[in-house]
Design a protein around this motif. Sequence first.
Motif, PDB file in Angstrom:
ATOM      1  N   TYR A 191      35.476  44.357 -19.679  1.00  0.00           N
ATOM      2  CA  TYR A 191      35.265  43.735 -18.368  1.00  0.00           C
ATOM      3  C   TYR A 191      34.525  42.406 -18.527  1.00  0.00           C
ATOM      4  N   VAL A 341      35.829  40.924  -8.519  1.00  0.00           N
ATOM      5  CA  VAL A 341      36.677  41.889  -7.816  1.00  0.00           C
ATOM      6  C   VAL A 341      38.018  42.053  -8.522  1.00  0.00           C
ATOM      7  N   PHE A 344      37.622  44.002 -11.726  1.00  0.00           N
ATOM      8  CA  PHE A 344      37.258  45.386 -11.444  1.00  0.00           C
ATOM      9  C   PHE A 344      38.492  46.181 -11.027  1.00  0.00           C
ATOM     10  N   VAL A 345      39.304  45.571 -10.147  1.00  0.00           N
ATOM     11  CA  VAL A 345      40.534  46.239  -9.699  1.00  0.00           C
ATOM     12  C   VAL A 345      41.507  46.402 -10.860  1.00  0.00           C
ATOM     13  N   ARG A 346      41.570  45.436 -11.747  1.00  0.00           N
ATOM     14  CA  ARG A 346      42.550  45.460 -12.830  1.00  0.00           C
ATOM     15  C   ARG A 346      42.133  46.399 -13.962  1.00  0.00           C
ATOM     16  N   VAL A 348      38.905  48.572 -14.123  1.00  0.00           N
ATOM     17  CA  VAL A 348      38.099  49.764 -13.871  1.00  0.00           C
ATOM     18  C   VAL A 348      38.735  50.681 -12.831  1.00  0.00           C
ATOM     19  N   LEU A 349      39.207  50.106 -11.720  1.00  0.00           N
ATOM     20  CA  LEU A 349      39.654  50.924 -10.599  1.00  0.00           C
ATOM     21  C   LEU A 349      40.766  51.910 -10.956  1.00  0.00           C
ATOM     22  N   GLU A 351      41.318  53.600 -13.604  1.00  0.00           N
ATOM     23  CA  GLU A 351      40.751  54.765 -14.276  1.00  0.00           C
ATOM     24  C   GLU A 351      39.903  55.602 -13.332  1.00  0.00           C
ATOM     25  N   LEU A 352      39.185  54.938 -12.422  1.00  0.00           N
ATOM     26  CA  LEU A 352      38.382  55.685 -11.463  1.00  0.00           C
ATOM     27  C   LEU A 352      39.267  56.515 -10.535  1.00  0.00           C
ATOM     28  N   LEU A 353      40.381  55.923 -10.073  1.00  0.00           N
ATOM     29  CA  LEU A 353      41.280  56.642  -9.177  1.00  0.00           C
ATOM     30  C   LEU A 353      41.973  57.799  -9.890  1.00  0.00           C
TER      31      LEU A 353
END
Length: 409
Positions: A191, A341, A344-346, A348-349, A351-353
Amino acid sequence: MALSDVDWSRTAWWGIGAVLAAAVTFVVYSFVGTFVFGVFIYYATRPVYNRIRKRIPQPSVAAAVAIFAMVLPALLLAGYALLIVANQIRELDIAGNGYLDQLPFTQETLDVLTDPSQIAALDWQQYVTLDTIGGALNSVAQAADTVAVIGIGAIHLFVMLAVAFYLLRDGGRLGRYLVRFTDQAGIVDAYGLAVDRDLKSIFFGNILNAIVTGTIGVIVYSVLNVFAPDGGSIPAAALVGLIAGVASLIPIVGMKLVYIPVAAFMAVRAVANDVTGGLAFVLAFALASLIIVDTIPDLVLRPYVSGRSLHVGAVMIAYTLGPLLFGWYGIFLMPVLLVLVVHFVRIVLPELLAGEPLRPYTVDPTHLTAEGPAIHSSDPDSAPAEGGGGGDTVASRGEQPPEDTAEEE
Protein backbone atom coordinates in the motif's frame (compact mmCIF):
# COMPACT_ATOMS: atom_id res chain seq x y z
CA MET A 1 -17.68 -11.48 29.42
CA ALA A 2 -17.57 -10.86 33.17
CA LEU A 3 -16.05 -7.69 34.56
CA SER A 4 -13.46 -9.79 36.37
CA ASP A 5 -12.16 -10.98 33.02
CA VAL A 6 -11.43 -7.43 31.82
CA ASP A 7 -7.79 -6.46 31.75
CA TRP A 8 -8.25 -3.03 33.34
CA SER A 9 -4.62 -2.09 32.98
CA ARG A 10 -4.65 -2.72 29.25
CA THR A 11 -8.03 -1.01 28.91
CA ALA A 12 -6.72 2.08 30.68
CA TRP A 13 -3.73 2.25 28.39
CA TRP A 14 -5.99 1.91 25.34
CA GLY A 15 -8.06 4.78 26.73
CA ILE A 16 -4.96 6.93 27.17
CA GLY A 17 -3.89 6.04 23.63
CA ALA A 18 -7.30 7.05 22.28
CA VAL A 19 -7.11 10.42 24.07
CA LEU A 20 -3.61 11.06 22.74
CA ALA A 21 -4.68 10.06 19.21
CA ALA A 22 -7.64 12.46 19.45
CA ALA A 23 -5.32 15.26 20.61
CA VAL A 24 -2.91 14.66 17.72
CA THR A 25 -5.83 14.51 15.29
CA PHE A 26 -7.12 17.85 16.60
CA VAL A 27 -3.71 19.50 16.17
CA VAL A 28 -3.32 18.18 12.62
CA TYR A 29 -6.89 19.21 11.78
CA SER A 30 -6.34 22.72 13.12
CA PHE A 31 -3.22 23.17 10.98
CA VAL A 32 -4.00 20.75 8.17
CA GLY A 33 -2.99 23.23 5.46
CA THR A 34 0.42 23.72 7.04
CA PHE A 35 1.06 19.98 7.40
CA VAL A 36 -0.17 19.13 3.88
CA PHE A 37 2.00 21.85 2.36
CA GLY A 38 4.93 20.49 4.36
CA VAL A 39 4.32 17.07 2.79
CA PHE A 40 4.25 18.75 -0.63
CA ILE A 41 7.62 20.40 0.10
CA TYR A 42 8.97 16.98 1.10
CA TYR A 43 7.97 15.38 -2.20
CA ALA A 44 9.22 18.39 -4.16
CA THR A 45 12.59 18.21 -2.39
CA ARG A 46 13.15 14.45 -2.16
CA PRO A 47 14.75 13.91 -5.62
CA VAL A 48 17.19 16.77 -4.90
CA TYR A 49 17.89 15.43 -1.39
CA ASN A 50 18.64 11.94 -2.70
CA ARG A 51 21.26 13.34 -5.06
CA ILE A 52 22.79 15.56 -2.38
CA ARG A 53 23.15 12.48 -0.14
CA LYS A 54 25.56 11.02 -2.69
CA ARG A 55 27.97 13.88 -1.90
CA ILE A 56 27.00 14.70 1.70
CA PRO A 57 26.65 11.47 3.72
CA GLN A 58 25.18 13.16 6.82
CA PRO A 59 21.38 13.09 6.40
CA SER A 60 20.78 16.18 8.57
CA VAL A 61 23.23 18.30 6.59
CA ALA A 62 21.91 17.02 3.27
CA ALA A 63 18.31 17.76 4.27
CA ALA A 64 19.26 21.25 5.49
CA VAL A 65 21.08 22.01 2.22
CA ALA A 66 18.11 20.79 0.17
CA ILE A 67 15.63 22.85 2.22
CA PHE A 68 17.47 26.11 2.80
CA ALA A 69 19.61 26.32 -0.33
CA MET A 70 16.89 25.37 -2.81
CA VAL A 71 13.38 25.25 -1.36
CA LEU A 72 13.39 28.43 0.73
CA PRO A 73 14.60 30.68 -2.14
CA ALA A 74 12.01 29.08 -4.41
CA LEU A 75 9.25 29.76 -1.85
CA LEU A 76 10.37 33.39 -1.54
CA LEU A 77 10.31 33.76 -5.33
CA ALA A 78 6.83 32.22 -5.53
CA GLY A 79 5.71 34.52 -2.70
CA TYR A 80 6.96 37.54 -4.62
CA ALA A 81 5.06 36.38 -7.69
CA LEU A 82 1.90 36.09 -5.58
CA LEU A 83 2.52 39.63 -4.29
CA ILE A 84 2.56 40.89 -7.87
CA VAL A 85 -0.67 39.03 -8.62
CA ALA A 86 -2.34 40.34 -5.46
CA ASN A 87 -1.48 43.93 -6.32
CA GLN A 88 -2.82 43.48 -9.83
CA ILE A 89 -6.05 42.01 -8.45
CA ARG A 90 -6.41 45.13 -6.30
CA GLU A 91 -5.81 47.40 -9.29
CA LEU A 92 -8.46 45.55 -11.29
CA ASP A 93 -10.92 45.76 -8.35
CA ILE A 94 -11.65 42.04 -8.60
CA ALA A 95 -11.84 40.85 -4.97
CA GLY A 96 -9.80 39.84 -1.95
CA ASN A 97 -8.41 43.26 -1.07
CA GLY A 98 -8.61 42.66 2.68
CA TYR A 99 -5.39 40.64 2.72
CA LEU A 100 -3.44 43.48 1.15
CA ASP A 101 -4.33 45.78 4.04
CA GLN A 102 -2.31 43.51 6.36
CA LEU A 103 0.89 43.68 4.32
CA PRO A 104 3.75 45.66 5.92
CA PHE A 105 3.93 48.09 2.96
CA THR A 106 2.24 51.31 2.03
CA GLN A 107 0.37 51.22 -1.27
CA GLU A 108 3.07 53.35 -2.87
CA THR A 109 5.78 50.94 -1.74
CA LEU A 110 3.70 47.97 -2.92
CA ASP A 111 3.31 49.52 -6.37
CA VAL A 112 7.09 50.01 -6.61
CA LEU A 113 7.94 46.49 -5.40
CA THR A 114 5.58 44.83 -7.89
CA ASP A 115 6.64 46.87 -10.93
CA PRO A 116 9.92 45.63 -12.50
CA SER A 117 10.45 48.92 -14.35
CA GLN A 118 10.30 50.94 -11.12
CA ILE A 119 12.57 48.47 -9.32
CA ALA A 120 15.19 48.82 -12.07
CA ALA A 121 15.01 52.62 -11.84
CA LEU A 122 15.40 52.79 -8.05
CA ASP A 123 18.51 54.32 -6.45
CA TRP A 124 19.00 51.72 -3.72
CA GLN A 125 21.82 53.64 -2.01
CA GLN A 126 19.42 56.30 -0.73
CA TYR A 127 17.48 53.62 1.16
CA VAL A 128 20.49 51.92 2.76
CA THR A 129 21.14 54.47 5.49
CA LEU A 130 20.84 54.32 9.26
CA ASP A 131 17.99 56.86 9.24
CA THR A 132 15.86 54.99 6.71
CA ILE A 133 16.50 51.61 8.35
CA GLY A 134 15.67 53.01 11.80
CA GLY A 135 12.52 54.65 10.49
CA ALA A 136 11.41 51.42 8.84
CA LEU A 137 11.96 49.44 12.06
CA ASN A 138 10.01 52.01 14.08
CA SER A 139 7.13 51.88 11.59
CA VAL A 140 7.00 48.10 11.75
CA ALA A 141 7.21 48.13 15.56
CA GLN A 142 4.24 50.49 15.77
CA ALA A 143 2.08 48.28 13.55
CA ALA A 144 1.23 45.56 16.07
CA ASP A 145 -1.29 43.89 13.80
CA THR A 146 1.20 43.72 10.94
CA VAL A 147 3.87 42.24 13.22
CA ALA A 148 1.38 39.62 14.40
CA VAL A 149 0.49 38.65 10.82
CA ILE A 150 4.17 38.37 9.88
CA GLY A 151 4.91 36.33 13.01
CA ILE A 152 2.06 33.88 12.39
CA GLY A 153 3.13 33.50 8.77
CA ALA A 154 6.72 32.84 9.86
CA ILE A 155 5.55 30.16 12.31
CA HIS A 156 3.54 28.40 9.60
CA LEU A 157 6.54 28.56 7.25
CA PHE A 158 8.80 27.14 9.97
CA VAL A 159 6.43 24.22 10.59
CA MET A 160 6.19 23.48 6.85
CA LEU A 161 9.96 23.40 6.48
CA ALA A 162 10.35 21.37 9.69
CA VAL A 163 7.86 18.74 8.47
CA ALA A 164 9.72 18.46 5.16
CA PHE A 165 13.13 18.37 6.89
CA TYR A 166 12.28 15.54 9.29
CA LEU A 167 10.49 13.53 6.61
CA LEU A 168 13.62 13.77 4.48
CA ARG A 169 15.93 12.85 7.33
CA ASP A 170 13.85 10.32 9.26
CA GLY A 171 11.25 9.14 6.76
CA GLY A 172 13.07 5.86 6.25
CA ARG A 173 13.10 5.03 9.97
CA LEU A 174 9.43 5.97 10.35
CA GLY A 175 8.42 3.85 7.38
CA ARG A 176 10.32 0.80 8.59
CA TYR A 177 8.80 1.19 12.06
CA LEU A 178 5.29 1.22 10.63
CA VAL A 179 6.04 -1.82 8.48
CA ARG A 180 7.51 -3.79 11.40
CA PHE A 181 4.80 -2.75 13.83
CA THR A 182 1.74 -3.35 11.65
CA ASP A 183 2.72 -5.38 8.60
CA GLN A 184 2.80 -9.13 9.03
CA ALA A 185 1.64 -9.96 5.50
CA GLY A 186 3.31 -7.23 3.42
CA ILE A 187 0.10 -5.26 2.78
CA VAL A 188 1.34 -2.02 4.39
CA ASP A 189 4.49 -2.22 2.29
CA ALA A 190 2.49 -2.75 -0.90
CA TYR A 191 0.00 0.00 0.00
CA GLY A 192 2.83 2.40 0.85
CA LEU A 193 4.61 1.75 -2.45
CA ALA A 194 1.46 2.46 -4.47
CA VAL A 195 0.50 5.58 -2.50
CA ASP A 196 4.02 6.99 -2.56
CA ARG A 197 4.37 6.51 -6.31
CA ASP A 198 1.18 8.43 -7.08
CA LEU A 199 1.83 11.16 -4.50
CA LYS A 200 5.18 11.76 -6.14
CA SER A 201 3.52 11.96 -9.54
CA ILE A 202 0.89 14.40 -8.27
CA PHE A 203 3.04 16.59 -6.04
CA PHE A 204 6.32 16.61 -7.95
CA GLY A 205 5.00 16.07 -11.45
CA ASN A 206 1.79 18.11 -11.51
CA ILE A 207 1.45 20.61 -8.68
CA LEU A 208 5.13 21.57 -8.52
CA ASN A 209 5.11 22.04 -12.29
CA ALA A 210 2.06 24.31 -11.94
CA ILE A 211 3.70 26.39 -9.19
CA VAL A 212 6.98 26.72 -11.10
CA THR A 213 5.15 27.56 -14.32
CA GLY A 214 2.92 30.12 -12.64
CA THR A 215 5.86 31.79 -10.89
CA ILE A 216 7.90 31.96 -14.10
CA GLY A 217 4.86 33.18 -16.04
CA VAL A 218 4.10 36.01 -13.60
CA ILE A 219 7.70 37.27 -13.55
CA VAL A 220 8.40 36.80 -17.30
CA TYR A 221 5.18 38.49 -18.42
CA SER A 222 5.63 41.36 -15.94
CA VAL A 223 9.18 41.94 -17.21
CA LEU A 224 8.03 41.69 -20.84
CA ASN A 225 5.49 44.44 -20.22
CA VAL A 226 8.34 46.80 -19.36
CA PHE A 227 9.37 46.66 -23.04
CA ALA A 228 5.85 46.65 -24.48
CA PRO A 229 4.97 49.31 -27.06
CA ASP A 230 2.26 51.82 -26.22
CA GLY A 231 -1.12 50.16 -26.57
CA GLY A 232 0.39 46.70 -27.09
CA SER A 233 1.12 45.42 -23.58
CA ILE A 234 0.07 42.06 -22.18
CA PRO A 235 -3.36 42.52 -20.56
CA ALA A 236 -3.19 41.78 -16.81
CA ALA A 237 0.24 40.20 -17.27
CA ALA A 238 0.58 38.77 -13.75
CA LEU A 239 -2.88 37.19 -13.85
CA VAL A 240 -2.15 35.67 -17.25
CA GLY A 241 1.01 34.09 -15.83
CA LEU A 242 -0.84 32.74 -12.79
CA ILE A 243 -3.68 31.33 -14.90
CA ALA A 244 -1.14 29.72 -17.22
CA GLY A 245 0.34 27.90 -14.23
CA VAL A 246 -3.08 26.66 -13.17
CA ALA A 247 -3.89 25.60 -16.74
CA SER A 248 -0.73 23.46 -16.83
CA LEU A 249 -2.67 20.97 -14.66
CA ILE A 250 -4.93 20.27 -17.65
CA PRO A 251 -3.65 17.22 -19.58
CA ILE A 252 -2.25 17.50 -23.13
CA VAL A 253 -3.15 21.12 -23.97
CA GLY A 254 -2.17 22.70 -20.65
CA MET A 255 -1.24 26.37 -20.64
CA LYS A 256 -1.66 26.65 -24.40
CA LEU A 257 -5.32 27.25 -23.55
CA VAL A 258 -4.15 30.54 -22.04
CA TYR A 259 -1.27 32.04 -23.97
CA ILE A 260 -2.50 31.19 -27.49
CA PRO A 261 -5.82 33.09 -27.09
CA VAL A 262 -3.97 35.96 -25.36
CA ALA A 263 -1.44 36.13 -28.23
CA ALA A 264 -4.29 36.09 -30.77
CA PHE A 265 -6.06 38.92 -28.91
CA MET A 266 -2.86 40.98 -28.76
CA ALA A 267 -2.23 40.43 -32.49
CA VAL A 268 -5.76 41.50 -33.46
CA ARG A 269 -5.51 44.54 -31.18
CA ALA A 270 -2.11 45.51 -32.61
CA VAL A 271 -3.43 45.34 -36.20
CA ALA A 272 -6.70 47.12 -35.40
CA ASN A 273 -4.98 49.96 -33.53
CA ASP A 274 -1.93 50.05 -35.83
CA VAL A 275 0.43 49.70 -32.88
CA THR A 276 4.03 50.35 -33.82
CA GLY A 277 6.04 47.22 -33.09
CA GLY A 278 2.91 45.49 -31.84
CA LEU A 279 3.25 42.30 -33.90
CA ALA A 280 6.93 41.98 -32.98
CA PHE A 281 5.99 42.18 -29.30
CA VAL A 282 3.27 39.56 -29.84
CA LEU A 283 5.90 37.27 -31.38
CA ALA A 284 8.21 37.86 -28.41
CA PHE A 285 5.32 37.03 -26.05
CA ALA A 286 4.50 33.82 -27.94
CA LEU A 287 8.14 32.66 -28.02
CA ALA A 288 8.67 33.44 -24.33
CA SER A 289 5.48 31.55 -23.49
CA LEU A 290 6.40 28.52 -25.56
CA ILE A 291 10.08 28.26 -24.60
CA ILE A 292 10.53 29.80 -21.14
CA VAL A 293 7.13 29.28 -19.52
CA ASP A 294 5.90 26.10 -21.20
CA THR A 295 8.79 23.94 -22.43
CA ILE A 296 11.66 24.53 -19.99
CA PRO A 297 9.79 23.68 -16.73
CA ASP A 298 8.36 20.58 -18.39
CA LEU A 299 11.78 19.41 -19.60
CA VAL A 300 13.37 20.01 -16.19
CA LEU A 301 10.72 18.12 -14.20
CA ARG A 302 9.77 15.40 -16.66
CA PRO A 303 12.79 13.09 -16.02
CA TYR A 304 11.87 12.86 -12.34
CA VAL A 305 8.22 11.92 -12.83
CA SER A 306 7.23 8.28 -12.96
CA GLY A 307 4.21 7.02 -14.81
CA ARG A 308 0.89 7.50 -13.11
CA SER A 309 -1.84 4.95 -12.50
CA LEU A 310 -4.63 7.32 -11.44
CA HIS A 311 -7.44 8.19 -13.79
CA VAL A 312 -6.82 11.63 -15.31
CA GLY A 313 -10.45 12.65 -14.85
CA ALA A 314 -10.41 11.74 -11.16
CA VAL A 315 -7.26 13.79 -10.64
CA MET A 316 -8.79 16.80 -12.41
CA ILE A 317 -11.91 16.55 -10.25
CA ALA A 318 -9.70 16.44 -7.14
CA TYR A 319 -7.84 19.57 -8.26
CA THR A 320 -11.15 21.34 -8.91
CA LEU A 321 -13.11 20.31 -5.82
CA GLY A 322 -10.21 20.54 -3.36
CA PRO A 323 -9.97 24.35 -3.15
CA LEU A 324 -13.78 24.63 -3.13
CA LEU A 325 -14.12 22.26 -0.18
CA PHE A 326 -11.06 23.06 1.93
CA GLY A 327 -9.70 26.42 0.76
CA TRP A 328 -6.24 27.16 -0.62
CA TYR A 329 -4.71 23.93 0.71
CA GLY A 330 -7.42 21.80 -0.91
CA ILE A 331 -5.35 21.52 -4.08
CA PHE A 332 -2.82 19.56 -1.97
CA LEU A 333 -5.19 17.74 0.42
CA MET A 334 -7.82 16.49 -2.05
CA PRO A 335 -5.32 14.61 -4.28
CA VAL A 336 -3.86 12.98 -1.14
CA LEU A 337 -7.32 11.75 -0.16
CA LEU A 338 -7.88 10.53 -3.72
CA VAL A 339 -4.66 8.50 -3.70
CA LEU A 340 -5.35 6.99 -0.28
CA VAL A 341 -8.91 6.00 -1.21
CA VAL A 342 -8.05 4.61 -4.67
CA HIS A 343 -5.30 2.32 -3.42
CA PHE A 344 -7.27 1.27 -0.36
CA VAL A 345 -10.10 0.19 -2.67
CA ARG A 346 -7.67 -1.48 -5.07
CA ILE A 347 -5.40 -3.28 -2.60
CA VAL A 348 -7.11 -3.67 0.78
CA LEU A 349 -10.87 -3.61 0.26
CA PRO A 350 -11.17 -6.78 -1.90
CA GLU A 351 -9.49 -8.82 0.82
CA LEU A 352 -11.59 -7.29 3.57
CA LEU A 353 -14.82 -8.05 1.69
CA ALA A 354 -13.70 -11.59 0.96
CA GLY A 355 -12.80 -12.15 4.60
CA GLU A 356 -9.43 -13.57 3.59
CA PRO A 357 -6.01 -12.77 5.03
CA LEU A 358 -4.34 -9.72 3.50
CA ARG A 359 -1.70 -11.02 1.11
CA PRO A 360 0.74 -8.93 -0.90
CA TYR A 361 0.44 -11.29 -3.88
CA THR A 362 -3.05 -9.90 -4.53
CA VAL A 363 -1.38 -6.71 -5.71
CA ASP A 364 -0.46 -6.49 -9.37
CA PRO A 365 3.37 -6.52 -9.23
CA THR A 366 3.58 -4.27 -12.30
CA HIS A 367 2.20 -1.46 -10.13
CA LEU A 368 5.08 -1.80 -7.70
CA THR A 369 7.96 -1.22 -10.09
CA ALA A 370 7.84 2.56 -9.98
CA GLU A 371 9.54 4.58 -7.29
CA GLY A 372 9.35 3.17 -3.80
CA PRO A 373 8.04 5.20 -0.90
CA ALA A 374 9.90 7.29 1.61
CA ILE A 375 10.56 4.19 3.68
CA HIS A 376 13.05 3.05 1.02
CA SER A 377 14.43 6.23 -0.54
CA SER A 378 14.53 8.87 2.18
CA ASP A 379 17.24 7.25 4.29
CA PRO A 380 19.57 5.49 1.87
CA ASP A 381 22.31 4.54 4.30
CA SER A 382 20.17 3.01 7.01
CA ALA A 383 19.03 -0.60 6.93
CA PRO A 384 16.72 -2.74 9.04
CA ALA A 385 18.32 -4.07 12.17
CA GLU A 386 19.34 -7.66 12.12
CA GLY A 387 16.80 -9.99 13.61
CA GLY A 388 14.41 -7.09 14.08
CA GLY A 389 11.34 -8.86 12.75
CA GLY A 390 11.01 -6.51 9.79
CA GLY A 391 7.92 -8.27 8.46
CA ASP A 392 7.27 -9.34 4.89
CA THR A 393 8.53 -6.23 3.15
CA VAL A 394 9.62 -5.88 -0.45
CA ALA A 395 13.24 -6.36 0.50
CA SER A 396 12.57 -9.43 2.62
CA ARG A 397 10.51 -11.01 -0.14
CA GLY A 398 13.53 -10.83 -2.42
CA GLU A 399 11.92 -8.44 -4.92
CA GLN A 400 13.93 -5.90 -6.84
CA PRO A 401 13.81 -2.36 -5.44
CA PRO A 402 12.14 0.30 -7.58
CA GLU A 403 14.34 1.48 -10.43
CA ASP A 404 14.65 5.19 -9.69
CA THR A 405 14.96 4.48 -5.94
CA ALA A 406 17.99 2.31 -6.62
CA GLU A 407 19.40 5.01 -8.83
CA GLU A 408 18.84 7.73 -6.25
CA GLU A 409 20.44 5.76 -3.49
